[in-house]
Design a protein around this motif. Structure first.
Motif, PDB file in Angstrom:
ATOM      1  N   GLU A 172       0.493  -1.122  -0.327  1.00 58.19           N
ATOM      2  CA  GLU A 172       0.151  -0.178   0.064  1.00 58.19           C
ATOM      3  C   GLU A 172       0.852   1.136  -0.433  1.00 58.19           C
ATOM      4  N   LYS A 175       2.052   1.981  -3.469  1.00 60.42           N
ATOM      5  CA  LYS A 175       2.048   2.197  -4.247  1.00 60.42           C
ATOM      6  C   LYS A 175       1.342   3.378  -4.378  1.00 60.42           C
ATOM      7  N   GLU A 176       1.453   3.817  -3.258  1.00 60.59           N
ATOM      8  CA  GLU A 176       0.818   5.413  -3.252  1.00 60.59           C
ATOM      9  C   GLU A 176       1.786   6.744  -3.378  1.00 60.59           C
ATOM     10  N   TYR A 177       3.590   5.703  -3.376  1.00 59.50           N
ATOM     11  CA  TYR A 177       4.468   6.443  -3.886  1.00 59.50           C
ATOM     12  C   TYR A 177       4.800   6.701  -5.554  1.00 59.50           C
ATOM     13  N   VAL A 178       4.272   5.384  -5.946  1.00 59.02           N
ATOM     14  CA  VAL A 178       3.555   4.813  -7.211  1.00 59.02           C
ATOM     15  C   VAL A 178       3.045   6.436  -7.855  1.00 59.02           C
ATOM     16  N   GLN A 179       2.331   6.325  -8.134  1.00 61.27           N
ATOM     17  CA  GLN A 179       1.374   7.478  -8.382  1.00 61.27           C
ATOM     18  C   GLN A 179       1.134   8.593  -8.919  1.00 61.27           C
ATOM     19  N   LYS A 180       2.883   8.694  -7.816  1.00 66.76           N
ATOM     20  CA  LYS A 180       3.476  10.227  -7.203  1.00 66.76           C
ATOM     21  C   LYS A 180       4.393  10.816  -8.017  1.00 66.76           C
ATOM     22  N   ARG A 181       5.085   9.081  -8.524  1.00 69.76           N
ATOM     23  CA  ARG A 181       6.722   9.304  -9.264  1.00 69.76           C
ATOM     24  C   ARG A 181       5.838  10.245 -10.808  1.00 69.76           C
ATOM     25  N   ASP A 183       7.955  11.026 -14.056  1.00 68.06           N
ATOM     26  CA  ASP A 183       8.491  10.994 -15.158  1.00 68.06           C
ATOM     27  C   ASP A 183       9.616   9.528 -15.445  1.00 68.06           C
ATOM     28  N   GLU A 222      -2.599  -4.890 -10.323  1.00 62.74           N
ATOM     29  CA  GLU A 222      -2.763  -3.984  -9.738  1.00 62.74           C
ATOM     30  C   GLU A 222      -1.261  -2.928  -9.756  1.00 62.74           C
ATOM     31  N   LEU A 223      -0.106  -3.859  -9.647  1.00 64.75           N
ATOM     32  CA  LEU A 223       1.003  -2.825 -10.907  1.00 64.75           C
ATOM     33  C   LEU A 223       0.898  -2.273 -12.121  1.00 64.75           C
ATOM     34  N   LEU A 226      -0.977   1.058 -12.657  1.00 61.65           N
ATOM     35  CA  LEU A 226      -0.485   1.943 -12.207  1.00 61.65           C
ATOM     36  C   LEU A 226       0.340   2.687 -13.046  1.00 61.65           C
TER      37      LEU A 226
END
Length: 292
Positions: A172, A175-181, A183, A222-223, A226
């Motif tokens: 979890e 995933k939180e940081y992946v969405q804000k990574r 480019d 799931e990943l 993203l």
């Protein structure tokens, strides 16, 4: 994967070398870099006081970081007086850093008990992810190698997963940081489920592998949703040894791990997979500390 980076160094861990590689950190998606060195209180004499001479010396050693700063990146230097475990949380709050880079030498459990560790103590007082690098490696990289390392700190992460509480928490947070990574940061990850050969022998191996593969495929989906390239594998054996073998085989940038709660369960002397990775792995370790 991260954009605001706090780099803590005691000048013996090799991390001060990163002052020469701000441009490479920026190439990996970092937009703010804060360099931190804590100067102990000068306690010779009757009254403890700030050691201004050492503070000035430390600032001078950081001077390269403030030269030729690439456009679009902010670089700051902090040299407070006092203990790192007191100063680091304050600097984290001031700059809203989303990851901390620290050096952590490989030590035995006995050595850890005797000498302690700023990195491990820090994990108890902050929920900010901590990237732990081995001074033995950072100090010996050539400039060319270190430049590439700075660009690829989070390019390809290994995520151990077994559907336990700590593994789900790690997922979890990841995933939180992946969405804000950014480019140009994280590109792919490796999911690895290791079935410990020393446990649950009463359950047939084929059943355990099939069950793990099914759950791992769900996480993989799931990943991938993203925007990540995801590899997944189930292995049997010693968890630590299998994870290190996979890290070498797949050219991993860092190994991610976590605990699930603070307090008594965050006991560095207790046997656990996370402890073993933190103490023994030569690979960089990205540790997601439990929430406050």
């Amino acid at each position: 994967m991260f954009q605001r980076c706090l780099i803590c160094t005691d000048f013996s861990d090799g991390l001060y070398r990163l002052t020469d590689f701000v441009a490479n950190l920026a190439a990996g998606g970092v937009r703010q870099v804060v360099f931190l060195h804590c100067v102990p209180i000068w306690d010779e004499g009757e009254v403890p006081r700030i050691d201004q001479e050492k503070i000035d010396t430390a600032k001078e050693r950081f001077s390269n970081a403030l030269k030729d700063v690439p456009e679009g990146i902010e670089v700051c230097v902090e040299v407070p007086s006092g203990r790192p475990t007191d100063a680091i949380p304050e600097v984290l709050k001031k700059y809203d850093s989303d990851v901390v880079l620290t050096g952590m030498p490989i030590r035995s459990l006995l050595q850890e008990k005797i000498f302690g560790s700023t990195s491990l103590a820090l994990a108890k007082c902050t929920s900010t992810p901590i990237m732990m690098l081995r001074p033995q490696l950072v100090s010996t990289y050539t400039r060319e190698e270190l430049a590439l390392r700075c660009e690829h700190l989070w390019r390809y992460l290994l995520i151990p997963y077994n559907d336990g509480s700590s593994a789900r928490y790690l997922l979890e947070q990841f995933k939180e940081y992946v969405q804000k990574r950014p480019d140009n940061s994280l590109k792919q990850c490796m999911l690895l489920w290791v079935i410990d050969e020393a446990r649950r022998k009463e359950i047939p191996s084929e059943y355990r592998v099939k069950e793990a593969q099914k759950k791992l495929e769900s996480v993989k989906s799931e990943l991938e949703g993203l925007g990540l390239e995801v590899n997944a594998e189930v292995r049997e054996g010693n968890p630590f040894m299998e994870i290190i073998d996979v890290a070498v085989e797949y050219d991993i940038s860092a190994i991610a791990t976590s605990y699930v709660t603070k307090g008594k369960l965050l006991d560095w002397t207790a046997p656990s997979f996370a402890n073993e990775v933190l103490r023994r792995s030569w690979f960089p370790v990205l540790f997601f500390s439990p929430k406050q």
